[in-house]
Design a protein around this motif. Structure first.
Motif, mmCIF file in Angstrom:
data_model
loop_
_atom_site.group_PDB
_atom_site.id
_atom_site.type_symbol
_atom_site.label_atom_id
_atom_site.label_comp_id
_atom_site.label_asym_id
_atom_site.label_seq_id
_atom_site.Cartn_x
_atom_site.Cartn_y
_atom_site.Cartn_z
ATOM 1 N N PHE A 89 0.826 -0.957 -0.179
ATOM 2 C CA PHE A 89 -0.089 0.055 0.066
ATOM 3 C C PHE A 89 0.943 1.171 0.056
ATOM 4 O O PHE A 89 1.964 1.434 0.352
ATOM 5 N N ARG A 90 0.368 2.429 -0.129
ATOM 6 C CA ARG A 90 0.953 3.630 -0.419
ATOM 7 C C ARG A 90 -0.177 4.626 0.101
ATOM 8 O O ARG A 90 -1.201 4.738 0.217
ATOM 9 N N ARG A 91 0.540 5.509 1.160
ATOM 10 C CA ARG A 91 -0.144 6.373 1.786
ATOM 11 C C ARG A 91 0.022 7.867 0.942
ATOM 12 O O ARG A 91 1.007 8.049 0.637
ATOM 13 N N PRO A 92 -1.038 8.768 0.978
ATOM 14 C CA PRO A 92 -0.918 10.091 0.141
ATOM 15 C C PRO A 92 0.312 10.710 0.878
ATOM 16 O O PRO A 92 0.308 10.980 2.090
ATOM 17 N N GLY A 93 1.199 11.308 -0.189
ATOM 18 C CA GLY A 93 2.428 11.904 0.547
ATOM 19 C C GLY A 93 3.669 11.220 1.146
ATOM 20 O O GLY A 93 4.360 11.787 1.486
ATOM 21 N N VAL A 94 3.482 9.953 1.042
ATOM 22 C CA VAL A 94 4.597 9.061 1.773
ATOM 23 C C VAL A 94 5.171 8.497 0.486
ATOM 24 O O VAL A 94 4.502 7.585 -0.259
ATOM 25 N N ALA A 95 6.533 8.521 0.442
ATOM 26 C CA ALA A 95 7.130 7.978 -0.676
ATOM 27 C C ALA A 95 7.334 6.442 -0.606
ATOM 28 O O ALA A 95 7.380 5.509 -1.547
ATOM 29 N N ARG A 96 7.557 5.962 0.787
ATOM 30 C CA ARG A 96 7.711 4.580 0.820
ATOM 31 C C ARG A 96 6.600 3.457 0.908
ATOM 32 O O ARG A 96 5.334 3.924 1.115
ATOM 33 N N THR A 97 6.639 2.378 0.245
ATOM 34 C CA THR A 97 5.726 1.411 0.208
ATOM 35 C C THR A 97 5.526 0.708 1.381
ATOM 36 O O THR A 97 6.249 0.093 2.099
ATOM 37 N N GLY A 98 4.305 0.584 1.882
ATOM 38 C CA GLY A 98 4.020 -0.276 2.680
ATOM 39 C C GLY A 98 3.512 -1.755 2.762
ATOM 40 O O GLY A 98 3.194 -2.041 1.418
ATOM 41 N N ARG A 99 3.818 -2.601 3.725
ATOM 42 C CA ARG A 99 3.520 -3.962 3.266
ATOM 43 C C ARG A 99 2.761 -4.493 4.681
ATOM 44 O O ARG A 99 3.286 -4.108 5.868
ATOM 45 N N GLN A 100 1.839 -5.370 4.288
ATOM 46 C CA GLN A 100 1.091 -5.718 5.510
ATOM 47 C C GLN A 100 1.066 -7.445 5.217
ATOM 48 O O GLN A 100 0.710 -7.592 3.991
ATOM 49 N N SER A 101 0.663 -8.069 6.358
ATOM 50 C CA SER A 101 0.393 -9.494 6.270
ATOM 51 C C SER A 101 -0.611 -9.999 7.358
ATOM 52 O O SER A 101 -0.361 -9.463 8.212
ATOM 53 N N HIS A 102 -1.426 -10.829 6.891
ATOM 54 C CA HIS A 102 -2.393 -11.463 7.967
ATOM 55 C C HIS A 102 -2.459 -12.734 7.802
ATOM 56 O O HIS A 102 -2.559 -13.235 6.664
ATOM 57 N N SER A 103 -2.423 -13.388 8.805
ATOM 58 C CA SER A 103 -3.192 -14.858 8.954
ATOM 59 C C SER A 103 -4.752 -14.841 9.546
ATOM 60 O O SER A 103 -4.840 -14.573 10.691
#
Length: 140
Positions: free
Chosen positions: A106-120
């Motif tokens: 995912f990306r947040r507006p105005g944030v250059a880094r890409t986020g990652r999430q995982s769920h079980s």
């Protein structure tokens, strides 16, 4: 999406079907409910979607939370602004009828880094619940 069977070890008693269409749809619906609750800061819904157990774990970018009480306290204390984000890629894989994993970038507006999430996700008597979660951001 790949649908297949996973052969179990000798004596296991059967095969496990991977990505059964109906189970993928159920986990996807639960994941979508989580996403809506997250960006809307619906703390009650987020609490419902996590396993109500001391064994549930959530690792975040700067926190390690163990158990429902720690996760709920984090949610209640978190700022409610700046939670919007755009999912770039989501992969959901299910194993049998009662377990699935969800990965998202995912990306947040105005944030250059890409986020990652995982769920079980596990199907419990009360429905699909997140039993483990992880959120991080790529470096740089």
């Amino acid at each position: 999406m790949l649908t297949s069977k996973l052969a179990g070890p000798s004596g296991w008693g059967g095969d496990m079907e991977i990505n059964k269409t109906d189970v993928v749809a159920e986990v996807t619906m639960a994941f979508d409910a989580y996403e809506a609750a997250l960006v809307g800061n619906d703390v009650e819904a987020l609490d419902r979607l996590f396993w109500a157990s001391p064994e549930v774990v959530r690792y975040g970018p700067s926190e390690a939370l163990y158990g429902r009480d720690e996760i709920l306290a984090f949610r209640k204390a978190r700022p409610s602004a700046g939670l919007e984000r755009a999912l770039m890629r989501t992969v959901i894989t299910t194993f049998g009828d009662d377990f699935g994993i969800a990965f998202a970038e995912f990306r947040r507006p105005g944030v250059a880094r890409t986020g990652r999430q995982s769920h079980s996700w596990a199907r419990l008597p009360e429905g699909w619940r997140i039993v483990a979660a992880h959120v991080s951001f790529e470096e740089g």
